[in-house]
Design a protein around this motif. Structure first.
Motif, PDB file in Angstrom:
ATOM      1  N   LEU A  74       0.669  -1.270  -0.143  1.00 27.07           N
ATOM      2  CA  LEU A  74      -0.071   0.214   0.052  1.00 27.07           C
ATOM      3  C   LEU A  74       0.811   1.160   0.081  1.00 27.07           C
ATOM      4  O   LEU A  74       0.304   2.441  -0.483  1.00 27.07           O
ATOM      5  CB  LEU A  74      -0.937   0.026   1.147  1.00 27.07           C
ATOM      6  CG  LEU A  74      -2.063  -0.926   1.243  1.00 27.07           C
ATOM      7  CD1 LEU A  74      -2.914  -0.640   2.549  1.00 27.07           C
ATOM      8  CD2 LEU A  74      -3.248  -0.540  -0.087  1.00 27.07           C
ATOM      9  N   PHE A  75       2.096   1.072   0.502  1.00 28.42           N
ATOM     10  CA  PHE A  75       2.924   2.388   0.758  1.00 28.42           C
ATOM     11  C   PHE A  75       3.951   2.692  -0.420  1.00 28.42           C
ATOM     12  O   PHE A  75       4.704   3.353  -0.305  1.00 28.42           O
ATOM     13  CB  PHE A  75       3.898   2.184   2.174  1.00 28.42           C
ATOM     14  CG  PHE A  75       2.639   2.129   3.191  1.00 28.42           C
ATOM     15  CD1 PHE A  75       1.850   3.106   3.783  1.00 28.42           C
ATOM     16  CD2 PHE A  75       2.241   0.628   3.676  1.00 28.42           C
ATOM     17  CE1 PHE A  75       0.925   2.779   4.887  1.00 28.42           C
ATOM     18  CE2 PHE A  75       1.509   0.528   4.775  1.00 28.42           C
ATOM     19  CZ  PHE A  75       0.773   1.856   5.230  1.00 28.42           C
ATOM     20  N   THR A  76       3.775   2.142  -1.303  1.00 23.55           N
ATOM     21  CA  THR A  76       4.779   2.365  -2.669  1.00 23.55           C
ATOM     22  C   THR A  76       3.948   1.766  -3.921  1.00 23.55           C
ATOM     23  O   THR A  76       3.164   1.041  -3.852  1.00 23.55           O
ATOM     24  CB  THR A  76       6.011   1.370  -2.571  1.00 23.55           C
ATOM     25  OG1 THR A  76       7.042   1.909  -3.268  1.00 23.55           O
ATOM     26  CG2 THR A  76       5.946   0.014  -2.739  1.00 23.55           C
ATOM     27  N   TRP A 197       7.713   7.118  -9.272  1.00 24.99           N
ATOM     28  CA  TRP A 197       7.565   6.167  -8.193  1.00 24.99           C
ATOM     29  C   TRP A 197       7.431   6.745  -6.805  1.00 24.99           C
ATOM     30  O   TRP A 197       8.309   7.396  -6.313  1.00 24.99           O
ATOM     31  CB  TRP A 197       8.641   5.042  -8.302  1.00 24.99           C
ATOM     32  CG  TRP A 197       8.204   3.837  -7.515  1.00 24.99           C
ATOM     33  CD1 TRP A 197       8.597   3.424  -6.282  1.00 24.99           C
ATOM     34  CD2 TRP A 197       7.376   2.713  -8.157  1.00 24.99           C
ATOM     35  NE1 TRP A 197       7.993   2.269  -5.907  1.00 24.99           N
ATOM     36  CE2 TRP A 197       7.313   1.569  -7.177  1.00 24.99           C
ATOM     37  CE3 TRP A 197       6.684   2.544  -9.528  1.00 24.99           C
ATOM     38  CZ2 TRP A 197       6.607   0.488  -7.333  1.00 24.99           C
ATOM     39  CZ3 TRP A 197       6.043   1.312  -9.509  1.00 24.99           C
ATOM     40  CH2 TRP A 197       6.012   0.165  -8.491  1.00 24.99           C
ATOM     41  N   PHE A 198       6.254   6.526  -6.009  1.00 26.51           N
ATOM     42  CA  PHE A 198       6.006   6.800  -4.776  1.00 26.51           C
ATOM     43  C   PHE A 198       6.344   5.872  -3.745  1.00 26.51           C
ATOM     44  O   PHE A 198       6.230   4.670  -3.895  1.00 26.51           O
ATOM     45  CB  PHE A 198       4.724   7.277  -4.740  1.00 26.51           C
ATOM     46  CG  PHE A 198       4.181   7.755  -3.479  1.00 26.51           C
ATOM     47  CD1 PHE A 198       4.378   9.205  -3.121  1.00 26.51           C
ATOM     48  CD2 PHE A 198       3.458   7.182  -2.463  1.00 26.51           C
ATOM     49  CE1 PHE A 198       4.181   9.561  -1.778  1.00 26.51           C
ATOM     50  CE2 PHE A 198       2.900   7.556  -1.147  1.00 26.51           C
ATOM     51  CZ  PHE A 198       3.420   8.807  -0.791  1.00 26.51           C
ATOM     52  N   SER A 199       6.966   6.389  -2.541  1.00 27.14           N
ATOM     53  CA  SER A 199       7.125   5.447  -1.369  1.00 27.14           C
ATOM     54  C   SER A 199       6.920   6.326  -0.197  1.00 27.14           C
ATOM     55  O   SER A 199       7.334   7.392  -0.115  1.00 27.14           O
ATOM     56  CB  SER A 199       8.811   5.074  -1.317  1.00 27.14           C
ATOM     57  OG  SER A 199       8.976   4.092  -0.200  1.00 27.14           O
ATOM     58  N   ALA A 200       6.452   5.618   0.933  1.00 28.95           N
ATOM     59  CA  ALA A 200       5.974   6.395   1.855  1.00 28.95           C
ATOM     60  C   ALA A 200       5.704   5.227   3.071  1.00 28.95           C
ATOM     61  O   ALA A 200       4.505   5.041   3.357  1.00 28.95           O
ATOM     62  CB  ALA A 200       4.562   7.213   1.868  1.00 28.95           C
ATOM     63  N   PHE A 201       6.799   4.681   3.410  1.00 26.41           N
ATOM     64  CA  PHE A 201       6.609   3.196   4.486  1.00 26.41           C
ATOM     65  C   PHE A 201       6.511   4.055   5.870  1.00 26.41           C
ATOM     66  O   PHE A 201       7.367   4.870   6.329  1.00 26.41           O
ATOM     67  CB  PHE A 201       7.739   2.757   4.305  1.00 26.41           C
ATOM     68  CG  PHE A 201       7.809   1.722   3.185  1.00 26.41           C
ATOM     69  CD1 PHE A 201       6.848   0.754   2.807  1.00 26.41           C
ATOM     70  CD2 PHE A 201       8.917   1.873   1.952  1.00 26.41           C
ATOM     71  CE1 PHE A 201       6.880  -0.247   1.712  1.00 26.41           C
ATOM     72  CE2 PHE A 201       8.738   1.456   0.754  1.00 26.41           C
ATOM     73  CZ  PHE A 201       7.973   0.142   0.671  1.00 26.41           C
ATOM     74  N   VAL A 216       8.615   9.890  -0.559  1.00 25.51           N
ATOM     75  CA  VAL A 216       9.389  10.360  -1.349  1.00 25.51           C
ATOM     76  C   VAL A 216       8.847   9.880  -2.772  1.00 25.51           C
ATOM     77  O   VAL A 216       8.161   9.016  -2.905  1.00 25.51           O
ATOM     78  CB  VAL A 216      10.896   9.862  -1.468  1.00 25.51           C
ATOM     79  CG1 VAL A 216      11.735  10.388  -0.039  1.00 25.51           C
ATOM     80  CG2 VAL A 216      10.748   8.297  -1.501  1.00 25.51           C
ATOM     81  N   ALA A 217       9.258  10.805  -3.913  1.00 24.83           N
ATOM     82  CA  ALA A 217       9.108  10.217  -5.331  1.00 24.83           C
ATOM     83  C   ALA A 217      10.279   9.843  -6.004  1.00 24.83           C
ATOM     84  O   ALA A 217      11.313  10.810  -5.899  1.00 24.83           O
ATOM     85  CB  ALA A 217       8.198  11.455  -6.142  1.00 24.83           C
TER      86      ALA A 217
END
Length: 224
Positions: A74-76, A197-201, A216-217
């Motif tokens: 869900l977080f990327t 590409w999105f990431s927000a763990f 971050v993207a």
């Protein structure tokens, strides 16, 4: 493939972090110093919803998944940046307003709502942000989207002062589908490249209703 650019979309955490109405700002206290203990260490007291953070279903649903129970997928993912700037205070973003990107709303996509409201961060007007109307939230969920981010304190209208707010339709739609919402993003105007590409763990907080993230993207390019 290699990462050729990383854009930070996160707010710093500290005493200057703007808190949601009713929450306290984070408190950082030095618990050890180089001079006294030979090392630096800091104690942190904060809400799980301070700064750039992820909401888990348990935030609104008694039987909803906690943040540590949500799948990391869900977080990327590939981001769809919906440019909905130029709106007035407390104006709704309807399903029709997302029409230009509708074909890209697919399972696994991360929808980032670029309202431009991050420019008002640190002022009372930040809480007068545009918000995602219930019909738009349901359209995204019906398309299989389970991750929505916004450069504002909430995808729903924020109660503040004389403004009572319009309810929690978007939270209930997205979190009710087992999804997550990333709030207080910034820097979306820097995403001037296609298909970021999105990431927000989130921090793996035990039984958490939400948790801070480092959003971050990234831009990917083929080697050579």
């Amino acid at each position: 493939m290699r990462v050729t650019r990383i854009v930070d979309l996160s707010r710093p955490i500290g005493p200057g972090t703007q808190a949601f109405p009713g929450d306290r700002a984070p408190e950082l206290t030095r618990s050890a110093t180089l001079a006294e203990e030979g090392y630096n260490s800091t104690e942190l007291h904060m809400s799980t919803h301070n700064g750039t953070h992820a909401d888990a279903p348990f935030h609104f649903l008694a039987d909803g998944a906690r943040v540590d129970e949500l799948p990391l997928e869900l977080f990327t993912g590939r981001a769809v940046v919906a440019d909905v700037r130029g709106r007035g205070d407390r104006s709704p973003i309807a399903a029709a307003d997302l029409g230009p990107w509708r074909g890209r709303f697919v399972p696994g996509a991360v929808v980032l709502l670029h309202t431009g409201w991050s420019a008002h961060y640190g002022t009372d007007r930040y809480f007068d942000h545009p918000y995602l109307a219930g019909d738009a939230a349901r359209m995204l969920v019906d398309a299989g989207v389970r991750t929505i981010g916004i450069d504002a304190p909430s995808p729903d209208e924020t109660p503040f002062g004389a403004h009572p707010g319009s309810g929690w339709d978007t939270h209930l739609a997205v979190l009710g589908a087992g999804g997550t919402i990333i709030e207080n993003l910034c820097g979306l105007e820097l995403l001037d490249f296609p298909d970021p590409w999105f990431s927000a763990f989130p921090l793996r907080l035990d039984s958490g209703d939400g948790a801070p993230v480092r959003a971050v993207a990234m831009r990917w390019s083929a080697d050579g």
